[in-house]
Write a protein that holds these residues in place. Structure first.
Motif, PDB file in Angstrom:
ATOM      1  N   THR A  51       1.011  -1.101   0.047  1.00 32.11           N
ATOM      2  CA  THR A  51      -0.148   0.287   0.259  1.00 32.11           C
ATOM      3  C   THR A  51       0.894   1.380   0.053  1.00 32.11           C
ATOM      4  O   THR A  51       2.159   1.058   0.429  1.00 32.11           O
ATOM      5  N   VAL A  52       0.211   2.283  -0.160  1.00 34.50           N
ATOM      6  CA  VAL A  52       0.988   3.622  -0.269  1.00 34.50           C
ATOM      7  C   VAL A  52       0.340   4.478   0.858  1.00 34.50           C
ATOM      8  O   VAL A  52      -1.027   4.806   0.728  1.00 34.50           O
ATOM      9  N   ASN A  53       1.080   5.080   1.539  1.00 30.92           N
ATOM     10  CA  ASN A  53       0.384   5.998   2.552  1.00 30.92           C
ATOM     11  C   ASN A  53       0.247   7.220   2.148  1.00 30.92           C
ATOM     12  O   ASN A  53       1.265   8.105   2.530  1.00 30.92           O
ATOM     13  N   LEU A  54      -0.738   7.672   1.139  1.00 31.81           N
ATOM     14  CA  LEU A  54      -0.827   8.758   0.919  1.00 31.81           C
ATOM     15  C   LEU A  54      -1.186   9.829   1.792  1.00 31.81           C
ATOM     16  O   LEU A  54      -2.065   9.553   2.355  1.00 31.81           O
ATOM     17  N   LEU A  55      -0.590  11.111   1.707  1.00 29.32           N
ATOM     18  CA  LEU A  55      -0.969  12.046   2.643  1.00 29.32           C
ATOM     19  C   LEU A  55      -0.810  12.031   4.177  1.00 29.32           C
ATOM     20  O   LEU A  55      -1.443  12.623   4.802  1.00 29.32           O
ATOM     21  N   LEU A  56       0.064  11.034   4.283  1.00 31.98           N
ATOM     22  CA  LEU A  56       0.393  10.791   5.770  1.00 31.98           C
ATOM     23  C   LEU A  56       1.615  11.804   6.282  1.00 31.98           C
ATOM     24  O   LEU A  56       2.424  11.926   5.484  1.00 31.98           O
ATOM     25  N   SER A  57       1.437  12.106   7.582  1.00 31.12           N
ATOM     26  CA  SER A  57       2.400  12.634   8.012  1.00 31.12           C
ATOM     27  C   SER A  57       2.529  12.035   9.531  1.00 31.12           C
ATOM     28  O   SER A  57       1.448  11.791   9.853  1.00 31.12           O
ATOM     29  N   LYS A  58       3.422  12.778  10.427  1.00 29.45           N
ATOM     30  CA  LYS A  58       3.537  12.049  11.515  1.00 29.45           C
ATOM     31  C   LYS A  58       2.474  12.454  12.502  1.00 29.45           C
ATOM     32  O   LYS A  58       1.963  11.788  13.367  1.00 29.45           O
ATOM     33  N   ASP A  59       1.689  13.669  12.045  1.00 27.95           N
ATOM     34  CA  ASP A  59       0.531  14.275  12.840  1.00 27.95           C
ATOM     35  C   ASP A  59      -0.812  13.914  12.455  1.00 27.95           C
ATOM     36  O   ASP A  59      -1.838  14.394  12.964  1.00 27.95           O
ATOM     37  N   ASP A  60      -0.868  13.303  11.333  1.00 27.11           N
ATOM     38  CA  ASP A  60      -1.971  12.916  10.531  1.00 27.11           C
ATOM     39  C   ASP A  60      -2.924  11.769  11.105  1.00 27.11           C
ATOM     40  O   ASP A  60      -2.394  10.634  11.525  1.00 27.11           O
ATOM     41  N   SER A  61      -4.020  12.073  11.585  1.00 23.16           N
ATOM     42  CA  SER A  61      -5.091  11.134  12.056  1.00 23.16           C
ATOM     43  C   SER A  61      -5.929  10.458  10.990  1.00 23.16           C
ATOM     44  O   SER A  61      -5.729  10.975   9.787  1.00 23.16           O
ATOM     45  N   SER A  62      -6.558   9.421  11.071  1.00 22.13           N
ATOM     46  CA  SER A  62      -7.293   8.892  10.054  1.00 22.13           C
ATOM     47  C   SER A  62      -8.057   9.516   9.377  1.00 22.13           C
ATOM     48  O   SER A  62      -8.747   9.808   8.432  1.00 22.13           O
ATOM     49  N   LYS A  63      -8.980  10.382  10.676  1.00 26.87           N
ATOM     50  CA  LYS A  63      -9.995  11.589  10.138  1.00 26.87           C
ATOM     51  C   LYS A  63      -9.459  12.586   9.338  1.00 26.87           C
ATOM     52  O   LYS A  63     -10.024  12.945   8.173  1.00 26.87           O
ATOM     53  N   ASN A  64      -8.104  13.145   9.496  1.00 23.84           N
ATOM     54  CA  ASN A  64      -7.459  14.021   8.742  1.00 23.84           C
ATOM     55  C   ASN A  64      -7.114  13.428   7.182  1.00 23.84           C
ATOM     56  O   ASN A  64      -7.509  14.169   6.412  1.00 23.84           O
ATOM     57  N   ILE A  65      -6.866  12.310   7.309  1.00 21.16           N
ATOM     58  CA  ILE A  65      -6.347  11.692   5.750  1.00 21.16           C
ATOM     59  C   ILE A  65      -7.499  11.628   5.140  1.00 21.16           C
ATOM     60  O   ILE A  65      -7.531  12.114   3.918  1.00 21.16           O
ATOM     61  N   ALA A  66      -8.734  11.393   5.751  1.00 25.10           N
ATOM     62  CA  ALA A  66      -9.958  11.163   4.912  1.00 25.10           C
ATOM     63  C   ALA A  66     -10.534  12.529   4.491  1.00 25.10           C
ATOM     64  O   ALA A  66     -11.080  12.462   3.398  1.00 25.10           O
ATOM     65  N   LEU A  67     -10.436  13.394   5.223  1.00 25.47           N
ATOM     66  CA  LEU A  67     -10.746  14.675   4.969  1.00 25.47           C
ATOM     67  C   LEU A  67      -9.914  15.278   3.685  1.00 25.47           C
ATOM     68  O   LEU A  67     -10.376  15.925   2.866  1.00 25.47           O
ATOM     69  N   LYS A  68      -8.547  15.240   3.672  1.00 30.54           N
ATOM     70  CA  LYS A  68      -7.644  15.360   2.716  1.00 30.54           C
ATOM     71  C   LYS A  68      -7.982  14.997   1.517  1.00 30.54           C
ATOM     72  O   LYS A  68      -7.894  15.450   0.479  1.00 30.54           O
ATOM     73  N   LYS A  69      -8.176  13.639   1.435  1.00 31.46           N
ATOM     74  CA  LYS A  69      -8.707  12.810   0.398  1.00 31.46           C
ATOM     75  C   LYS A  69      -9.966  13.569  -0.193  1.00 31.46           C
ATOM     76  O   LYS A  69     -10.146  13.510  -1.589  1.00 31.46           O
ATOM     77  N   ARG A  70     -10.947  13.892   0.648  1.00 28.12           N
ATOM     78  CA  ARG A  70     -12.254  14.369   0.145  1.00 28.12           C
ATOM     79  C   ARG A  70     -11.908  15.784  -0.575  1.00 28.12           C
ATOM     80  O   ARG A  70     -12.607  16.111  -1.563  1.00 28.12           O
ATOM     81  N   ILE A  71     -10.945  16.492  -0.157  1.00 31.60           N
ATOM     82  CA  ILE A  71     -10.442  17.879  -0.805  1.00 31.60           C
ATOM     83  C   ILE A  71      -9.978  17.558  -2.108  1.00 31.60           C
ATOM     84  O   ILE A  71     -10.501  18.078  -3.075  1.00 31.60           O
ATOM     85  N   ILE A  72      -9.000  16.622  -1.964  1.00 27.24           N
ATOM     86  CA  ILE A  72      -8.528  16.160  -3.382  1.00 27.24           C
ATOM     87  C   ILE A  72      -9.386  15.492  -4.273  1.00 27.24           C
ATOM     88  O   ILE A  72      -9.532  15.856  -5.645  1.00 27.24           O
ATOM     89  N   GLN A  73     -10.521  14.744  -3.892  1.00 30.12           N
ATOM     90  CA  GLN A  73     -11.622  14.161  -4.803  1.00 30.12           C
ATOM     91  C   GLN A  73     -12.234  15.432  -5.294  1.00 30.12           C
ATOM     92  O   GLN A  73     -12.751  15.531  -6.515  1.00 30.12           O
ATOM     93  N   TYR A  74     -12.695  16.339  -4.578  1.00 29.94           N
ATOM     94  CA  TYR A  74     -13.509  17.450  -5.131  1.00 29.94           C
ATOM     95  C   TYR A  74     -12.947  18.345  -6.132  1.00 29.94           C
ATOM     96  O   TYR A  74     -13.439  18.760  -7.080  1.00 29.94           O
ATOM     97  N   LEU A  75     -11.378  18.479  -5.774  1.00 28.15           N
ATOM     98  CA  LEU A  75     -10.453  19.360  -6.973  1.00 28.15           C
ATOM     99  C   LEU A  75     -10.395  18.469  -8.196  1.00 28.15           C
ATOM    100  O   LEU A  75     -10.454  18.982  -9.066  1.00 28.15           O
ATOM    101  N   ILE A  76     -10.354  16.892  -7.988  1.00 30.88           N
ATOM    102  CA  ILE A  76     -10.239  16.229  -9.269  1.00 30.88           C
ATOM    103  C   ILE A  76     -11.675  16.525 -10.086  1.00 30.88           C
ATOM    104  O   ILE A  76     -11.655  16.687 -11.340  1.00 30.88           O
ATOM    105  N   MET A  77     -12.844  16.671  -9.523  1.00 36.19           N
ATOM    106  CA  MET A  77     -14.029  16.660 -10.253  1.00 36.19           C
ATOM    107  C   MET A  77     -14.628  18.162 -10.456  1.00 36.19           C
ATOM    108  O   MET A  77     -15.127  18.274 -11.544  1.00 36.19           O
ATOM    109  N   SER A  78     -13.994  19.169  -9.916  1.00 36.47           N
ATOM    110  CA  SER A  78     -14.400  20.580 -10.128  1.00 36.47           C
ATOM    111  C   SER A  78     -13.242  21.421 -10.678  1.00 36.47           C
ATOM    112  O   SER A  78     -13.855  22.485 -11.235  1.00 36.47           O
ATOM    113  N   GLY A  79     -11.996  20.959 -10.600  1.00 37.37           N
ATOM    114  CA  GLY A  79     -11.178  21.927 -10.895  1.00 37.37           C
ATOM    115  C   GLY A  79     -10.642  22.778  -9.875  1.00 37.37           C
ATOM    116  O   GLY A  79     -11.030  22.745  -8.634  1.00 37.37           O
ATOM    117  N   ASN A  80      -9.971  23.761 -10.446  1.00 37.30           N
ATOM    118  CA  ASN A  80      -9.370  24.711  -9.468  1.00 37.30           C
ATOM    119  C   ASN A  80     -10.356  25.548  -8.695  1.00 37.30           C
ATOM    120  O   ASN A  80     -11.295  25.837  -9.301  1.00 37.30           O
TER     121      ASN A  80
END
Length: 401
Positions: free
Chosen positions: A2-31
């Motif tokens: 697996t690839v630990n995308l968007l992980l940092s030492k301080d990232d919680s699973s909730k933060n990772i999920a929220l960051k992925k949602r932001i990226i998903q939105y940018l993929i679908m909507s653009g800048n």
């Protein structure tokens, strides 16, 4: 693997999920702006600002500067950083392998076609791994920048477990795991028709729609299904086996071993059989030399014959289109999609296949249902599977699928 995308030492699973949602939105909507992101994912502006800043620092986003507005404070616009990660797509076909590299935005930046014969042997699997590894070695990016590889293959594939039950089912380990071990990168295995469907949904004829049927008219006959913006897999991951729906009361044995399948009258195999039958009965065709020499006729030969207005080839493609349209009428009645996309090599005949399909759909489906369904030919053509493989690899990694 697996690839630990968007992980940092301080990232919680909730933060990772929220960051992925932001990226998903940018993929679908653009800048877009932080305010728009906040509204879309229903989080406070301060929370979104914090997450966006962390994604900027990690290199996944870019700040495009101020947006021009009609007064008031100008917001900063944020978008994906195309160089933050890459995805490789592998589209395994009957006689060749298509390979491509896509950036984080999903843009194809490198592609190659390698001759290859798909056979269910250990030697063919070894050759496939060598082709992939050679391609990776030649790419202009380091392997550690490749986040995931998407591999398409025809037949029964369970993308969750990573098993292919039609090809390379040699031992207890799933094919995806075998490829990961030999390539050294995470692999997402997918059925070719579903990958083509996703490619059209994200970047082709199905873009902007929510309910899509994709028909892969190849040597066999497969389908991909998008329901409410999501790929439909079914209980065992084997949805889309349209070609093996029992339709005819004939004695023709299908590739699956049964009789009467739709594929026996509406597929590349059916076309080749009909071509040989009609030719031996005295019909003329520009493919006569190849038929006489018992040459290995491919679907592109047949497509070219249709486009050159070969009468026999046109008659056969119209017959295939009529049978396929009748079957699709039932699917339209059942799913009521916004669009039905005809793809695969035989879609290159364009209106020669589309018009008889459309006529049969009108005849056999409910008017109130089919009037809201558009029948179109693939926009991505032969690249649908390749683009779909890249975008599926990204989508799976980001939890979009």
């Amino acid at each position: 693997m697996t690839v630990n995308l968007l992980l940092s030492k301080d990232d919680s699973s909730k933060n990772i999920a929220l960051k992925k949602r932001i990226i998903q939105y940018l993929i679908m909507s653009g800048n877009t702006s932080i305010a728009d992101i906040s509204k879309e994912i229903e989080l406070s502006v301060p929370t979104v600002t914090k997450l966006v800043m962390e994604l900027l620092e990690a290199g996944y986003l870019l700040d495009s500067g101020k947006q021009d507005t009609n007064g008031g404070r100008k917001p900063n616009i944020y978008g994906l950083n195309p160089d933050s990660g890459y995805f490789v797509g592998i589209d395994i076909q009957k006689k060749r392998v298509l390979l491509a590299l896509a950036d984080f935005n999903g843009k194809i930046i490198d592609q190659e076609i390698i001759p290859y014969r798909l056979e269910n042997t250990a030697e063919a699997l070894d050759e496939l791994c060598n082709i992939i590894n050679s391609y990776l070695d030649k790419l202009p990016v380091e392997r550690n920048k490749i986040l995931q590889i998407g591999v398409n293959i025809t037949g029964r594939v369970n993308s969750i477990s990573g098993y292919s039950y039609t090809y390379f089912y040699f031992n207890e380990n799933p094919l995806a795991q075998i490829l990961e071990e030999r390539i050294g990168l995470p692999v997402n295995l997918e059925n070719d028709s579903r990958a083509m469907c996703y490619g059209e949904y994200m970047a082709g004829a199905g873009k902007g729609e929510r309910n899509v049927l994709f028909i892969n008219l190849n040597w066999g006959l497969g389908a991909g299904i998008i329901i409410d913006g999501k790929l439909y897999y079914g209980k065992s991951g084997f949805s889309g086996e349209l070609g093996h729906v029992s339709v005819f009361n004939n004695e023709i044995i299908c590739q699956c071993g049964k009789k009467g399948c739709l594929e026996t009258e509406a597929s590349g195999y059916a076309i080749l059989r009909l071509l040989l039958e009609r030719y031996t009965q005295g019909s003329t065709t520009i493919l006569a030399d190849k038929l006489e020499e018992n040459s290995d006729i491919n679907l592109h030969d047949f497509v070219n014959a249709v486009l050159k207005e070969d009468v026999l080839a046109i008659e056969i493609v119209e017959r295939v289109g009529t049978y396929l349209g009748r079957a699709l009428a039932g699917l339209i009645n059942l799913f009521n999609p916004e669009v039905v996309i005809i793809g695969g090599p035989l879609s290159l005949t364009q209106d020669y296949i589309r018009l008889p399909i459309k006529s049969a759909i009108r005849k056999h489906s409910l008017n109130l249902v089919n009037q809201d369904t558009e029948l179109v030919v693939s926009k991505l053509g032969e690249k649908a599977g390749l683009i779909g493989a890249c975008l599926l690899a990204r989508g799976k990694l980001l939890g979009m699928i």
